[in-house]
Enzyme design. Structure first.
Site, mmCIF file in Angstrom:
data_model
loop_
_atom_site.group_PDB
_atom_site.id
_atom_site.type_symbol
_atom_site.label_atom_id
_atom_site.label_comp_id
_atom_site.label_asym_id
_atom_site.label_seq_id
_atom_site.Cartn_x
_atom_site.Cartn_y
_atom_site.Cartn_z
ATOM 1 C CE LYS A 153 -3.267 -0.549 -0.942
ATOM 2 N NZ LYS A 153 -4.227 -1.369 -1.838
ATOM 3 C CB THR A 154 4.481 1.951 0.821
ATOM 4 O OG1 THR A 154 5.012 0.854 -0.462
ATOM 5 C CG2 THR A 154 4.412 2.104 1.411
ATOM 6 N N GLY A 155 2.875 2.473 -3.156
ATOM 7 C CA GLY A 155 2.650 3.042 -4.181
ATOM 8 C C GLY A 155 3.687 1.793 -4.834
ATOM 9 C CB THR A 175 0.950 -1.260 -8.130
ATOM 10 O OG1 THR A 175 0.584 -2.855 -7.537
ATOM 11 C CG2 THR A 175 -0.036 -2.148 -10.357
ATOM 12 C CB SER A 182 -3.868 2.723 2.362
ATOM 13 O OG SER A 182 -3.650 1.632 1.081
HETATM 14 P P1 A3P Z 1 -4.493 3.781 -2.332
HETATM 15 O O1 A3P Z 1 -5.931 3.201 -3.178
HETATM 16 O O2 A3P Z 1 -4.879 3.509 -0.785
HETATM 17 O O3 A3P Z 1 -4.934 5.449 -2.526
HETATM 18 P P2 A3P Z 1 0.476 -0.493 -3.416
HETATM 19 O O4 A3P Z 1 0.046 -0.578 -4.954
HETATM 20 O O5 A3P Z 1 1.141 -0.810 -3.155
HETATM 21 O O6 A3P Z 1 -0.759 -1.514 -2.772
HETATM 22 O O7 A3P Z 1 -0.312 0.392 -3.336
HETATM 23 C C1 A3P Z 1 -1.406 1.373 -3.494
HETATM 24 C C2 A3P Z 1 -1.118 3.380 -3.392
HETATM 25 O O8 A3P Z 1 -0.304 3.732 -4.283
HETATM 26 C C3 A3P Z 1 -2.622 3.613 -3.654
HETATM 27 O O9 A3P Z 1 -3.213 3.620 -1.881
HETATM 28 C C4 A3P Z 1 -2.410 4.974 -3.821
HETATM 29 O O10 A3P Z 1 -2.601 5.900 -2.954
HETATM 30 C C5 A3P Z 1 -0.346 4.882 -4.298
HETATM 31 N N1 A3P Z 1 -0.301 5.326 -5.434
HETATM 32 C C6 A3P Z 1 1.079 5.941 -5.914
HETATM 33 N N2 A3P Z 1 1.351 6.538 -6.843
HETATM 34 C C7 A3P Z 1 -0.030 5.615 -7.899
HETATM 35 C C8 A3P Z 1 -0.545 6.460 -9.303
HETATM 36 N N3 A3P Z 1 0.661 6.982 -9.967
HETATM 37 N N4 A3P Z 1 -2.089 5.878 -9.626
HETATM 38 C C9 A3P Z 1 -2.354 4.545 -8.721
HETATM 39 N N5 A3P Z 1 -1.922 5.028 -7.185
HETATM 40 C C10 A3P Z 1 -0.586 5.447 -7.226
#
Ligand code: A3P
Length: 325
Positions: free
Chosen positions: A57-59, A61, A155
């Site tokens: 959940k830190t970004g 993906t 998150s």
């Molecule tokens: P939220 O959905 O809570 O806002 P992960 O991929 O580690 O699961 O992290 C998901 C989080 O990536 C999302 O949390 C969002 O805040 C963050 N994020 C950072 N950059 C992003 C982007 N370009 N597009 C979508 N989400 C992004």
């Protein structure tokens, strides 16, 4: 003993050295002895040069997707069970062995100019992963992303709600984060998944027990969200990647998504799916305050560690430590 068949010999061996029942895989090409019995049809080149370790959940993906756009970087193939994540070093996949792991990577076109990587956000806070990762990939670079741990916890809770996890649906976020050890097991498990990864310093120290700090790179997840072009620049510098890829041509802010997305054409962007960058109500004041106090000592430890590592303290951490609410 010399005369007994291999199976009996193995049984005898593990009777004598029971602690060695749990395998620890090393790179066969790093040891002459191993290399001499390694099949000529096999290679050691299908192993990652760097790992993105999370936490969830830190970004992760977004970073995985952006890295995959680079012409010199190749990511792992998808897993049928865990999708973009291989999740080799944690859990039972490890027992499939290194052939299984290497199947997730393409044979690099050029071993000196192609960078293989995998991202498994479950690695960051798992007890056994740093030891296992270092045994197989001692020269790998390690990238982790940190955001405010309170936000990360929330998150994750929202992630579990949207996956219709009954515990997340039945309990408020406040119930989850304040659960005690006499509460139901499922509630405690959810609490732990929300709270534990955010104790950043203690997890980082476990990685640093194995990897030298020059191989570790910490990304400020807030910066990744707000200025991914700059972050991708710093990551390329850290990895010493050649050729340099100018992300300013390939990423732009999408006002509808509220995040940076891949440029497809003049008027089209490709953003991450609905499950990334979800819309949900803000945390209550009560929840924020509880988490601020909960993470206080962990955040102080993180700031000291970053100082020691000569790493810039992210703005969100400075703000957390400044006090007030
Ligand atoms: P939220 O959905 O809570 O806002 P992960 O991929 O580690 O699961 O992290 C998901 C989080 O990536 C999302 O949390 C969002 O805040 C963050 N994020 C950072 N950059 C992003 C982007 N370009 N597009 C979508 N989400 C992004």
């Amino acid at each position: 003993l010399l005369a007994v068949p291999p199976l009996q010999l193995a049984l005898k061996y593990f009777e004598m050295y029971p602690e060695e029942r749990d395998p620890i895989w090393q790179n066969p090409c790093d040891h002459k002895r191993h290399l001499s019995i390694w099949s000529p049809n096999k290679t050691c080149e299908k192993l990652p040069n760097f790992l993105v370790i999370g936490p969830q959940k830190t970004g992760t993906t977004a970073l995985y997707t952006f890295l995959g756009m680079h012409p010199a970087i190749e990511s792992n193939f998808n897993s049928p069970d865990t999708f973009e994540e291989v999740q080799f070093f944690n859990g039972n996949n490890y027992y499939h062995g290194i052939d299984w792991y290497m199947e997730f990577f393409p044979t690099p076109k050029n071993t000196t100019s192609t960078y293989l990587f995998e991202k498994s956000a479950t690695y960051f806070d798992n007890e056994v992963v740093p030891r296992r990762a270092f045994a197989l990939l001692p020269r790998a670079k390690i990238i982790c992303i940190l955001i405010n741990p309170s936000k990360r916890a929330y998150s994750w809770y929202q992630h579990m709600r949207s996956h219709e996890d009954p515990t997340a649906l039945n309990y408020s976020f406040y119930d989850v984060i304040t659960a005690t050890d006499i509460d139901p097991r499922k509630l405690r498990e959810l609490r732990n998944r929300c709270l534990n990864p955010g104790m950043y310093a203690q997890h980082l120290i476990r990685w640093l027990d194995y990897y030298p700090s020059r191989q570790l790179f910490i990304v400020d997840g807030e910066q990744l969200k707000n200025d991914p072009i700059h972050v991708m620049h710093t990551i390329q510098r850290f990895l010493h990647i050649d050729p340099y890829f100018d992300y300013s041509q390939f990423l732009r802010f999408d006002p509808k998504k509220g995040f940076f997305c891949q440029v497809i054409s003049d008027d089209r962007n490709k953003c991450l799916g609905k499950s990334k960058g979800r819309a949900y109500p803000p945390m209550s004041k009560e929840e924020q305050l509880f988490l601020k106090q909960y993470y206080q000592r962990h955040n102080v430890a993180l700031s000291k560690l970053l100082d020691k590592l000569n790493t810039e303290v992210p703005a969100w951490l400075e703000e957390e430590l400044r006090g007030g609410d």
